[in-house]
Scaffold this active site. Structure first.
Site, PDB file in Angstrom:
ATOM      1  N   GLN A  31      -2.504  -8.664  -7.041  1.00 54.30           N
ATOM      2  CA  GLN A  31      -1.373  -7.317  -7.038  1.00 54.30           C
ATOM      3  C   GLN A  31      -0.691  -7.928  -5.650  1.00 54.30           C
ATOM      4  O   GLN A  31       0.358  -7.055  -5.571  1.00 54.30           O
ATOM      5  CB  GLN A  31      -2.370  -6.033  -6.607  1.00 54.30           C
ATOM      6  N   ASP A  86       0.938  -1.271  -0.007  1.00 53.41           N
ATOM      7  CA  ASP A  86       0.116  -0.107   0.107  1.00 53.41           C
ATOM      8  C   ASP A  86       0.846   1.187   0.103  1.00 53.41           C
ATOM      9  O   ASP A  86       0.543   2.292  -0.414  1.00 53.41           O
ATOM     10  CB  ASP A  86      -0.959  -0.175   1.079  1.00 53.41           C
TER      11      ASP A  86
HETATM   12  O1  F6P Z   1      -2.907  -3.857   3.237  1.00 51.51           O
HETATM   13  C1  F6P Z   1      -2.799  -4.626   2.107  1.00 51.51           C
HETATM   14  C2  F6P Z   1      -3.990  -4.948   1.341  1.00 51.51           C
HETATM   15  O2  F6P Z   1      -3.673  -5.805   0.477  1.00 51.51           O
HETATM   16  C3  F6P Z   1      -4.716  -3.761   1.219  1.00 51.51           C
HETATM   17  O3  F6P Z   1      -4.277  -2.995  -0.168  1.00 51.51           O
HETATM   18  C4  F6P Z   1      -6.321  -4.325   1.167  1.00 51.51           C
HETATM   19  O4  F6P Z   1      -7.252  -3.492   1.345  1.00 51.51           O
HETATM   20  C5  F6P Z   1      -6.108  -5.282   2.248  1.00 51.51           C
HETATM   21  O5  F6P Z   1      -4.878  -5.656   2.405  1.00 51.51           O
HETATM   22  C6  F6P Z   1      -7.001  -6.705   1.754  1.00 51.51           C
HETATM   23  O6  F6P Z   1      -6.942  -7.346   2.610  1.00 51.51           O
HETATM   24  P1  F6P Z   1      -7.341  -9.063   2.708  1.00 51.51           P
HETATM   25  O7  F6P Z   1      -6.491  -9.917   2.033  1.00 51.51           O
HETATM   26  O8  F6P Z   1      -7.451  -9.274   4.127  1.00 51.51           O
HETATM   27  O9  F6P Z   1      -8.794  -9.018   1.982  1.00 51.51           O
END
Ligand code: F6P
Length: 321
Positions: free
Chosen positions: A252, A128
């Site tokens: 990503q 991020d």
């Molecule tokens: O903080 C990293 C991140 O990939 C954010 O960009 C995204 O909002 C979140 O984690 C997604 O989290 P999860 O994999 O728990 O859905």
């Protein structure tokens, strides 16, 4: 200090393995005994703490994800659970901890240090790029390049169909991934939480592009702005034309870490071990102006982010006409 531990916490990011490798190997070279904690704070709580040797640390520099596994541990918000986790470390004689993750993970580390005297160092590991006190976080560059690859592919089809396509990218509440992708991927519009850009303005911008003969529009949307599907509907009705949206999602977070991320991870990891060797702690490492620096760990939530976001946003506006 004789014994240290390493963990990864929160969302994984490419380059975390390079940080584990460098911290572990460098610590071993300095005569330290090195433990790995599996699944972040959750593993600390469950005593999933094991001795790491050189073999565990080998062959991972180019691998995405994290060999130590990761988790988000809600129990760690409670002092009684932190005490159990700390005891699991203290019983093994572990005095220092390297936490690779985001600022939420740093907060847990800070409390471990304040409540139980464990020396902690935070390494910024998240795609991020949302950590105050560092220009870049480990994984951001790799993720940016993954997005750029997707933009090129989506542009091919957007041009063929003369379409407007919205691409939602991750970033939590930060617009950095969308902003950098827009700058580097030749985006034609940008929606990020830090800057107000009403959809009505975006529609006008797109209409202007179509008037001068542009065949497609690639719009980068940071996930922190809100539902891309709602934006798609509103934009389609303002334009009176078809709009498509793509959520890039977890693609990503994976992939081979870029050279930049591996070097960044390695330099930060070595610095972290040096800090622990000095019996120091409660700091985060970062990169500022190509130098590895340190801040008190609380800088991540008390400090002020310096960035060129306003200037960069203006550039995307000018170039996307
Ligand atoms: O903080 C990293 C991140 O990939 C954010 O960009 C995204 O909002 C979140 O984690 C997604 O989290 P999860 O994999 O728990 O859905």
């Amino acid at each position: 200090m004789k014994k240290i531990a390493i963990l990864t916490s929160g969302g994984d990011s490419p380059g975390m393995n390079a940080a584990i490798r460098a911290a572990g190997k460098y610590a071993l070279s300095q005569g330290l005994i090195v433990y790995g904690v599996q699944r972040g704070y959750s593993g600390m709580l469950n005593n999933d703490i094991f001795l790491m040797d050189d073999c565990f640390l080998s062959g991972i520099v180019d691998k995405g994800g994290t060999k130590l596994l990761t988790a988000r541990c809600l129990e760690f918000l409670e002092p009684e659970f932190r005490a159990i986790a700390a005891q699991n470390m203290i019983k093994k004689g572990i005095e220092g901890l390297i936490v690779i993750g985001g600022d939420g993970s740093y907060r847990g580390a800070d409390l471990l240090s304040k409540e139980h005297g464990i020396h902690v160092v935070g390494i910024p590991g998240t795609i991020d790029n949302d950590i105050i006190g560092t220009d870049y976080t480990i994984g951001f560059d790799t993720c940016l390049n993954t997005i750029l690859d997707a933009i090129s592919k989506i542009r091919d089809t957007a041009t063929s169909h003369e379409r407007t396509i919205l691409i939602e990218v991750m970033g939590h509440n930060s617009g950095d991934l969308a902003l950098y992708s827009c700058l580097a991927g030749g985006g034609d519009g940008l929606l990020i939480p830090e800057m107000k850009n009403p959809i009505e303005m975006l529609a006008l911008q797109i209409k202007g592009r179509r008037k001068i003969g542009k065949l497609h529009d690639i719009i980068l949307v940071a996930e922190g702005v809100g539902s891309v599907h709602e934006i798609e509907k509103k934009l389609a009705s303002l334009l009176g034309a078809e709009v498509r949206s793509v959520v890039l999602g977890h693609v990503q977070r994976g992939g081979t870490p870029s050279g930049f991320d591996r070097v960044l991870a390695t330099r930060m990891a070595v610095k972290s071990v040096d800090i622990l060797l000095q019996n120091s702690g409660s700091v985060m490492v970062g990169i500022e102006g190509n130098r590895i620096i340190t801040h008190p760990i609380s800088f991540a939530w008390e400090g002020k982010k310096t960035s060129s976001i306003y200037e960069d946003f203006e550039i995307t506006n000018i170039l996307s006409k």
